[in-house]
Design an enzyme around this catalytic site. Structure first.
Site, PDB file in Angstrom:
ATOM      1  N   LYS A 205       0.819  -1.219   0.000  1.00 52.93           N
ATOM      2  CA  LYS A 205       0.000   0.000   0.000  1.00 52.93           C
ATOM      3  C   LYS A 205       0.852   1.267   0.000  1.00 52.93           C
ATOM      4  O   LYS A 205       2.034   1.242   0.327  1.00 52.93           O
ATOM      5  CB  LYS A 205      -0.995  -0.037   1.174  1.00 52.93           C
ATOM      6  N   ARG A 239      -3.454 -10.116   4.915  1.00 52.30           N
ATOM      7  CA  ARG A 239      -3.895 -10.155   3.510  1.00 52.30           C
ATOM      8  C   ARG A 239      -2.776  -9.586   2.643  1.00 52.30           C
ATOM      9  O   ARG A 239      -2.499  -8.386   2.711  1.00 52.30           O
ATOM     10  CB  ARG A 239      -5.182  -9.324   3.371  1.00 52.30           C
TER      11      ARG A 239
HETATM   12  N1  HH2 Z   1      -7.420  -3.997   0.858  1.00 51.39           N
HETATM   13  C1  HH2 Z   1      -7.760  -3.966  -0.447  1.00 51.39           C
HETATM   14  C2  HH2 Z   1      -8.886  -4.675  -0.899  1.00 51.39           C
HETATM   15  N2  HH2 Z   1      -9.630  -5.423  -0.048  1.00 51.39           N
HETATM   16  N3  HH2 Z   1     -10.041  -6.249   2.118  1.00 51.39           N
HETATM   17  C3  HH2 Z   1      -9.709  -6.297   3.419  1.00 51.39           C
HETATM   18  N4  HH2 Z   1     -10.427  -7.065   4.276  1.00 51.39           N
HETATM   19  N5  HH2 Z   1      -8.628  -5.604   3.929  1.00 51.39           N
HETATM   20  C4  HH2 Z   1      -7.841  -4.815   3.129  1.00 51.39           C
HETATM   21  O1  HH2 Z   1      -6.899  -4.175   3.642  1.00 51.39           O
HETATM   22  C5  HH2 Z   1      -8.165  -4.735   1.729  1.00 51.39           C
HETATM   23  C6  HH2 Z   1      -9.290  -5.483   1.254  1.00 51.39           C
HETATM   24  C7  HH2 Z   1      -6.921  -3.193  -1.407  1.00 51.39           C
HETATM   25  O2  HH2 Z   1      -5.924  -4.002  -1.976  1.00 51.39           O
HETATM   26  P1  HH2 Z   1      -6.032  -4.720  -3.399  1.00 51.39           P
HETATM   27  O3  HH2 Z   1      -7.153  -5.716  -3.410  1.00 51.39           O
HETATM   28  O4  HH2 Z   1      -4.723  -5.263  -3.796  1.00 51.39           O
HETATM   29  O5  HH2 Z   1      -6.311  -3.525  -4.397  1.00 51.39           O
HETATM   30  P2  HH2 Z   1      -7.584  -3.127  -5.248  1.00 51.39           P
HETATM   31  O6  HH2 Z   1      -8.656  -2.767  -4.280  1.00 51.39           O
HETATM   32  O7  HH2 Z   1      -7.094  -1.961  -6.062  1.00 51.39           O
HETATM   33  O8  HH2 Z   1      -7.993  -4.302  -6.095  1.00 51.39           O
END
Ligand code: HH2
Length: 264
Positions: A205, A239
């Site tokens: 992040k 995660r």
């Molecule tokens: N972070 C993201 C998405 N979903 N869910 C939970 N429970 N906790 C988190 O910190 C979290 C999440 C963001 O990361 P990512 O899925 O890699 O990115 P994007 O939302 O751009 O797909």
């Protein structure tokens, strides 16, 4: 928890796993690296992301979940806020609904989770993805996140979800400045004190980029450090996109904590 984003626009891996075959292969790789849970998402929640229609989100995640469920190598989670998508994902073999809106965008999602006896992860977010990083403010970020999670847990239980099926997540980077993220990690024990398993997602992040000056693909050391700090404070689900290095770090920390270790 290994992350698989079946999206064109996720902040760290957008476009790499939009194809169901590539996403399934990535899931198998992460399971082989030691992920106990695979979190499959079809809509980016990055700051400024545009919403995706339910049909399209479902078409992205369901084939991947079905293929990984047939393998049976890891528990499967769907990263969604939509009832239709969650229902199809549960039908395809998911057992956990990871809702970054904690049942606020679709309150009926709680009833679906309850009926299916599924697990859910309820995450804190201030605002909504399109605008959440525009000047987020709190009087006491940890107290406010904790009160929010307590209230959303009560809502889920009121809708029939068994308390022991609920995981909680402070939502690192969701409507938070770098100082808010650091304070949440520093005082994570206060969230752990709610008594439910705590999920933490720091993986790649932007606050890690701000701290280290590294681009999104160069944030694995920062991800390891922040995941370990969360683990030491009592988080039980980390995660991450990079399972293998985080797993090794966690194994070492767990062995130091318990004095027990496997025969590797
Ligand atoms: N972070 C993201 C998405 N979903 N869910 C939970 N429970 N906790 C988190 O910190 C979290 C999440 C963001 O990361 P990512 O899925 O890699 O990115 P994007 O939302 O751009 O797909």
């Amino acid at each position: 928890m290994g992350v698989i984003n079946v999206t064109p626009d996720s902040f760290s891996d957008g476009g790499r796993f939009l194809d169901a075959r590539a996403a399934t292969a990535q899931g198998r790789r992460l399971a082989a690296e030691g992920a106990a849970i695979l979190d499959v998402g079809g809509e980016s929640t990055r700051p400024g992301a545009e919403p995706v229609a339910a049909d399209q989100e479902r078409e992205r995640v369901v084939p991947v979940i079905a293929a990984l469920a047939a393998d049976g190598v890891a528990r499967l989670s769907v990263d969604t806020s939509k009832v239709e998508v969650a229902r199809a994902a549960l039908d395809a073999g998911a057992g956990l609904v990871n809702d970054v809106t904690a049942f606020r965008s679709a309150p009926d999602l709680a009833g679906l989770v309850a009926d299916r006896g599924a697990e859910c992860c309820l995450m804190h977010m201030q605002g909504e993805p399109r605008t959440m990083q525009r000047d987020p403010r709190y009087d006491d970020v940890v107290a406010e996140v904790k009160a929010f999670l307590e209230a959303r847990l009560a809502f889920a239980v009121g809708e029939g979800v068994a308390e022991e099926r609920v995981l909680l997540d402070p939502g690192i980077g969701f409507g938070k400045t770098i100082d808010h993220n650091l304070e949440l990690l520093r005082r994570l024990g206060e969230i752990v004190a709610l008594g439910r398993p705590v999920v933490v997602g720091t993986s790649r992040k932007s606050f890690l980029g701000r701290l280290t000056g590294r681009g999104v693909d160069e944030r694995v050391p920062g991800t390891i450090a922040s995941s370990l700090i969360a683990f030491q404070a009592g988080a039980t689900v980390l995660r991450v996109h990079d399972v293998a290095p985080v797993r090794d770090a966690l194994l070492v920390a767990a062995a130091v904590r318990s004095g027990a270790h496997g025969p590797r």
